[in-house]
Design a protein around this motif. Structure first.
Motif, PDB file in Angstrom:
ATOM      1  N   ALA A 191       4.635  -1.443  14.212  1.00  0.00           N
ATOM      2  CA  ALA A 191       5.129  -0.571  13.140  1.00  0.00           C
ATOM      3  C   ALA A 191       6.053  -1.362  12.223  1.00  0.00           C
ATOM      4  O   ALA A 191       6.606  -2.384  12.616  1.00  0.00           O
ATOM      5  CB  ALA A 191       5.891   0.611  13.732  1.00  0.00           C
ATOM      6  N   ILE A 192       6.180  -0.853  11.004  1.00  0.00           N
ATOM      7  CA  ILE A 192       7.171  -1.396  10.076  1.00  0.00           C
ATOM      8  C   ILE A 192       7.952  -0.237   9.498  1.00  0.00           C
ATOM      9  O   ILE A 192       7.434   0.875   9.366  1.00  0.00           O
ATOM     10  CB  ILE A 192       6.546  -2.247   8.941  1.00  0.00           C
ATOM     11  N   GLU A 193       9.211  -0.500   9.194  1.00  0.00           N
ATOM     12  CA  GLU A 193      10.035   0.478   8.495  1.00  0.00           C
ATOM     13  C   GLU A 193      10.273  -0.061   7.097  1.00  0.00           C
ATOM     14  O   GLU A 193      10.582  -1.245   6.931  1.00  0.00           O
ATOM     15  CB  GLU A 193      11.370   0.706   9.205  1.00  0.00           C
ATOM     16  N   ILE A 194      10.106   0.813   6.126  1.00  0.00           N
ATOM     17  CA  ILE A 194      10.243   0.409   4.726  1.00  0.00           C
ATOM     18  C   ILE A 194      11.221   1.311   4.002  1.00  0.00           C
ATOM     19  O   ILE A 194      11.519   2.409   4.450  1.00  0.00           O
ATOM     20  CB  ILE A 194       8.872   0.447   3.997  1.00  0.00           C
ATOM     21  N   ASP A 224       0.830  -1.214   0.000  1.00  0.00           N
ATOM     22  CA  ASP A 224       0.000   0.000   0.000  1.00  0.00           C
ATOM     23  C   ASP A 224       0.863   1.262   0.000  1.00  0.00           C
ATOM     24  O   ASP A 224       0.477   2.282  -0.557  1.00  0.00           O
ATOM     25  CB  ASP A 224      -0.934   0.026   1.219  1.00  0.00           C
ATOM     26  N   ALA A 225       2.033   1.186   0.638  1.00  0.00           N
ATOM     27  CA  ALA A 225       2.938   2.335   0.717  1.00  0.00           C
ATOM     28  C   ALA A 225       3.935   2.364  -0.445  1.00  0.00           C
ATOM     29  O   ALA A 225       4.827   3.204  -0.470  1.00  0.00           O
ATOM     30  CB  ALA A 225       3.692   2.303   2.045  1.00  0.00           C
ATOM     31  N   GLU A 226       3.772   1.426  -1.393  1.00  0.00           N
ATOM     32  CA  GLU A 226       4.656   1.331  -2.549  1.00  0.00           C
ATOM     33  C   GLU A 226       6.116   1.173  -2.134  1.00  0.00           C
ATOM     34  O   GLU A 226       7.019   1.800  -2.687  1.00  0.00           O
ATOM     35  CB  GLU A 226       4.456   2.520  -3.490  1.00  0.00           C
ATOM     36  N   ALA A 227       6.338   0.316  -1.148  1.00  0.00           N
ATOM     37  CA  ALA A 227       7.687   0.066  -0.638  1.00  0.00           C
ATOM     38  C   ALA A 227       8.454  -0.836  -1.585  1.00  0.00           C
ATOM     39  O   ALA A 227       7.879  -1.662  -2.290  1.00  0.00           O
ATOM     40  CB  ALA A 227       7.601  -0.595   0.735  1.00  0.00           C
ATOM     41  N   SER A 228       9.765  -0.680  -1.561  1.00  0.00           N
ATOM     42  CA  SER A 228      10.622  -1.586  -2.311  1.00  0.00           C
ATOM     43  C   SER A 228      11.183  -2.667  -1.394  1.00  0.00           C
ATOM     44  O   SER A 228      11.579  -3.733  -1.852  1.00  0.00           O
ATOM     45  CB  SER A 228      11.769  -0.821  -2.975  1.00  0.00           C
ATOM     46  N   ARG A 229      11.199  -2.397  -0.081  1.00  0.00           N
ATOM     47  CA  ARG A 229      11.738  -3.341   0.885  1.00  0.00           C
ATOM     48  C   ARG A 229      11.234  -3.010   2.286  1.00  0.00           C
ATOM     49  O   ARG A 229      11.006  -1.855   2.607  1.00  0.00           O
ATOM     50  CB  ARG A 229      13.264  -3.246   0.859  1.00  0.00           C
ATOM     51  N   MET A 242       9.908  -9.148  -0.083  1.00  0.00           N
ATOM     52  CA  MET A 242      10.504  -7.844   0.199  1.00  0.00           C
ATOM     53  C   MET A 242      10.827  -7.672   1.683  1.00  0.00           C
ATOM     54  O   MET A 242      11.503  -6.730   2.078  1.00  0.00           O
ATOM     55  CB  MET A 242       9.617  -6.698  -0.305  1.00  0.00           C
ATOM     56  N   ALA A 243      10.371  -8.603   2.519  1.00  0.00           N
ATOM     57  CA  ALA A 243      10.662  -8.566   3.956  1.00  0.00           C
ATOM     58  C   ALA A 243      11.837  -9.465   4.324  1.00  0.00           C
ATOM     59  O   ALA A 243      12.249  -9.494   5.483  1.00  0.00           O
ATOM     60  CB  ALA A 243       9.431  -8.972   4.745  1.00  0.00           C
TER      61      ALA A 243
END
Length: 120
Positions: free
Chosen positions: A108-111, A20-25, A56-57
């Motif tokens: 929380a997650i950090e991306i 949803d946040a368009e993360a790459s990792r 990606m995780a």
């Protein structure tokens, strides 16, 4: 063994939010675990390394924050740690409820996000 299913759920939640946040990792995940929850950090970490592989995780660091158990007496409303005493230390009542310590959730997650114009 239930840590496997729990860890798979954590991965699914993290991947959904990262997409949803368009993360790459995904680089870090922050988990909150209550003292009374039957979750073993080392088991979650073991399964995480396995189930997140190739996603990606993969390689993301898990951070565990433990929440102490807290009880509240239903007779006098005193809040106390169950380590002190099972009956209420203020009035002696055994009518108490757990108000903290059973939690287990992804806080929380950090991306990392791919920059605009950067190719995958």
């Amino acid at each position: 063994m239930h840590e496997l299913a729990v860890t798979e759920s954590i991965l699914e939640i993290a991947l959904r939010h990262a997409a949803d946040a368009e993360a790459s990792r995904i680089s870090d995940l922050y988990l909150v675990v209550g003292e009374l929850a039957s979750i073993v950090d080392d088991s979650v970490q073991f399964y995480w390394d396995f189930v997140s592989q190739g996603s990606m995780a993969g390689g993301a660091t898990l951070h565990f924050r433990r929440v102490a158990a807290q009880m509240q007496c239903q007779s006098c409303q005193h809040t106390y740690s169950p380590n002190e005493s099972l009956p209420c230390p203020a009035c002696g009542s055994t009518l108490s409820k757990v108000i903290a310590g059973e939690e287990f959730y992804l806080e929380a997650i950090e991306i990392d996000q791919q920059s605009v114009g950067e190719s995958a």
